[in-house]
Design an enzyme around this catalytic site. Structure first.
Site, PDB file in Angstrom:
ATOM      1  N   ASP A 326       0.823  -1.206   0.000  1.00 51.85           N
ATOM      2  CA  ASP A 326       0.000   0.000   0.000  1.00 51.85           C
ATOM      3  C   ASP A 326       0.862   1.262   0.000  1.00 51.85           C
ATOM      4  O   ASP A 326       1.946   1.290   0.581  1.00 51.85           O
ATOM      5  CB  ASP A 326      -0.892  -0.008   1.250  1.00 51.85           C
ATOM      6  CG  ASP A 326      -1.837   1.172   1.304  1.00 51.85           C
ATOM      7  OD1 ASP A 326      -2.707   1.276   0.415  1.00 51.85           O
ATOM      8  OD2 ASP A 326      -1.698   2.008   2.221  1.00 51.85           O
ATOM      9  N   GLU A 379       0.843  -0.586  -5.134  1.00 54.37           N
ATOM     10  CA  GLU A 379      -0.138   0.477  -5.333  1.00 54.37           C
ATOM     11  C   GLU A 379       0.671   1.775  -5.420  1.00 54.37           C
ATOM     12  O   GLU A 379       1.041   2.364  -4.399  1.00 54.37           O
ATOM     13  CB  GLU A 379      -1.135   0.545  -4.174  1.00 54.37           C
ATOM     14  CG  GLU A 379      -2.288   1.502  -4.448  1.00 54.37           C
ATOM     15  CD  GLU A 379      -2.568   2.477  -3.317  1.00 54.37           C
ATOM     16  OE1 GLU A 379      -3.530   3.254  -3.438  1.00 54.37           O
ATOM     17  OE2 GLU A 379      -1.821   2.494  -2.326  1.00 54.37           O
TER      18      GLU A 379
END
Length: 654
Positions: A326, A379
């Site tokens: 993330d 991401e």
């Protein structure tokens, strides 16, 4: 019994000289290359000299004293001291009689400012259910039954295979309203989720972070337990059972992992031993202004060892098939979310976080070296080059990267009234300019259905029929494009409400025709996608895609070809982004003969109007779009059609 246990434990610091740390462990830890700290630090049940107990070890180099306290000593802060291990900064002890299920914390007395604090164990395998914050002594024994899955995973080429990911938040996928609206447990989830994912044909599930987190509303992205699955849904073994069950049914498991930042809760990692141990001391480097959280100090070797160990822990201990990292952009840029003057340049004067870059490269190298067949997915929302390229050519080393640009451009386009879409045609076609610069996953993720953005269905223009048709068209467009696929839960059946982590998905909607039809479309899309090599074999190379016509902005129509490794595997895909039925719409075709219409999002079974091409179209010897043949098609409204020539079947047979 408790008094006896307490008496035995109090003798431990003097009587037992037990350690799990050798000189090599200390060297690697201080060097920043130890990637299996979970075998050495934390709490470990073991037997020494015939005496069963628990070995505790924690890194706190700036502590003056460290004690372990828990329900075994009535939470007395200074009864059971740990001893420091040489110059390593690690404190350790062995306490006999401390068994599985005991709650504990470390009481740390710092050398700095007489600071004292009670900390959860950074490497605990289990934790109390929030809002409680103690760590729990636990073992990780489990009899895995996914050997066949793990074995075939080593040789599977994920890059040339189908990958359709169902993104799930465990706490809100399905709840039990008759029992206070509670979430499903890991074990309850196992059978329900497996049945559902198999029915719909997804190849993988991706869980929003399951690592322990104090604030449920963070969805797990504010992690405190980097080695502990949240106890909200059960024990570590219960979570293993969920993964094991998914694997036994041929479904891969990806976990979201957050090495970018961590919360400031007192029991967590922040200001751990009276100093900024895990985070940077300077707030221009160590404080995230958007998320009000702490940023890891990637330049500190021991912090690198901690994070590398966390990553490998989930792959090794829980058999997961991939980690989606993330907020990579926030790691890469020193000025991320900061104004001028609020950040510190690197040694060359630039805004690149060189220490984070080095860490990410080491992380990816270790994952692929230690666990062949697993994947790392970034991401990353910027144009940082070569995110999913090998480290030996200068890349970051990720296997894949989310295509955030595609997601944003496509959703903006699909949100336009079809009358105006012709003015925004480039938002559909621009992706092919950069589509092969990375190994992309096309995400329609949780981030797009929260914070007032509305559900996928709610984003679409028009009346209810058009909204459903637009979602079917959007999903068909995603599956036809090169790249792996990801869809957040609820989008597959057209949830009306924006996602709420405190509520179950709106499963009752499946009693209605249009919602059930959309779900059937996703099921058929997944199965078609997996069965057609042309839709997944050449995702990351230009040779798998060819425009037929990308310039028909006036009709808001697109057509292209998808190709597999075999010349027999060719699909022709045509899109109509308006509610107007287009008769005698000509598209060029590379082959003559009969072209079968294999999939049509406007079919009545999906809730469509039933427009189409009666199952097949005969190619004409009429050159079009630079092709020797052409097809005269009926383009259904707000729909996509997939066609394949019979000539391909005979060619495959030769």
């Amino acid at each position: 019994m408790e008094l006896k246990q307490t008496d035995r434990a109090s003798e431990a610091a003097v009587s037992y000289d037990v350690t799990l740390l050798g000189d090599q462990d200390l060297h690697l830890f201080n060097e920043g290359t130890h990637n299996r700290l979970y075998h050495k630090l934390g709490a470990h049940l073991l037997t020494s000299g015939g005496v069963a107990g628990t070995y505790f070890a924690v890194w706190a180099p700036n502590a003056r004293e460290v004690h372990v306290m828990g329900d075994f000593n009535s939470w007395q802060k200074r009864k059971h001291p740990l001893r420091v291990k040489g110059q390593s900064g690690i404190w350790e002890t062995f306490l006999p009689g401390i068994s599985k299920g005991s709650n504990y914390k470390f009481h740390i007395s710092s050398r700095q400012h007489a600071y004292r604090v009670d900390k959860a164990d950074p490497l605990a395998f289990h934790a109390e259910t929030p809002p409680k914050t103690a760590s729990v002594v636990w073992d990780l024994s489990y009899e895995w039954r996914d050997g066949a899955w793990i074995e075939q995973r080593r040789t599977r080429d994920v890059f040339r295979g189908p990958m359709a990911i169902y993104e799930v938040h465990l706490g809100s996928w399905m709840r039990v309203p008759e029992e206070g609206n509670r979430s499903l447990t890991y074990r309850e989830m196992a059978h329900k989720l497996v049945e559902y994912v198999q029915k719909l044909g997804f190849t993988h599930v991706e869980f929003l972070p399951i690592m322990e987190h104090p604030f449920y509303g963070s969805w797990g992205y504010q992690t405190t337990g980097y080695f502990a699955p949240t106890s909200r849904y059960g024990t570590p073994q219960d979570f293993m059972y969920l993964i094991d069950t998914l694997h036994q049914h041929g479904i891969g498991v990806i976990l979201d992992w957050v090495p970018s930042h961590f919360p400031n809760d007192e029991h967590g990692l922040t200001y751990f031993d009276g100093t900024h141990l895990y985070e940077h001391a300077d707030p221009r480097q160590g404080f995230h202004p958007d998320w009000k959280s702490a940023i890891f100090n990637y330049g500190r070797n021991e912090v690198r060892s901690f994070l590398l160990s966390s990553a490998l822990f989930w792959l090794e201990t829980y058999h997961v098939d991939g980690l989606r990292v993330d907020a990579v952009a926030s790691m890469l840029y020193l000025d991320y979310a900061r104004r001028s003057g609020d950040w510190i340049p690197n040694k060359y004067g630039g805004n690149e976080n060189l220490e984070a870059v080095d860490f990410l490269r080491r992380f990816n190298k270790d994952v692929y070296q230690e666990h062949p067949g697993t994947q790392t997915i970034a991401e990353e929302s910027t144009a940082w080059p070569m995110v999913s390229r090998p480290t030996y050519v200068g890349g970051l080393g990720f296997g894949m990267k989310w295509d955030m640009g595609w997601m944003h451009d496509t959703l903006i386009y699909m949100g336009k009234d079809p009358v105006f879409r012709k003015y925004h045609h480039s938002q559909l076609t621009f992706r092919q300019v950069y589509a092969y610069t990375e190994n992309f996953v096309l995400p329609l993720s949780h981030d797009e259905v929260v914070y007032g953005k509305g559900s996928l269905l709610g984003k679409m223009p028009g009346d209810d029929w058009q909204k459903f048709a637009n979602v079917r068209l959007l999903l068909g467009y995603m599956y036809a494009q090169p790249g792996k696929k990801l869809l957040f839960m609820g989008g597959e059946f057209g949830q009306w409400k924006e996602w709420n982590h405190d509520e179950s998905l709106q499963w009752h909607l499946l009693q209605y025709e249009h919602h059930a039809g959309l779900q059937k479309w996703v099921e058929d899309l997944n199965k078609f996608y997996s069965s057609q090599p042309s839709l997944h074999e050449i995702d990351f190379e230009p040779g798998g895609f060819e425009w037929i016509d990308c310039n028909d902005a006036a009709s808001s129509a697109l057509s292209f070809i998808r190709k597999g490794k075999s010349t027999a595997d060719i699909l022709l895909v045509v899109f109509n982004f308006t509610p107007i039925v287009r008769q005698d719409y000509y598209v060029g075709a590379p082959r003559g003969g009969l072209w079968k219409e294999l999939l049509n999002s406007d079919a009545p079974v999906y809730g469509g109007s039933g427009q189409g091409n009666l199952g097949a179209v005969e190619a004409k010897s009429l050159p079009q779009h630079g092709r020797p043949y052409s097809l005269s098609l009926t383009l259904p409204p707000l729909a996509v059609v997939f066609l394949k020539s019979e000539a391909q079947q005979s060619e495959r047979g030769r």
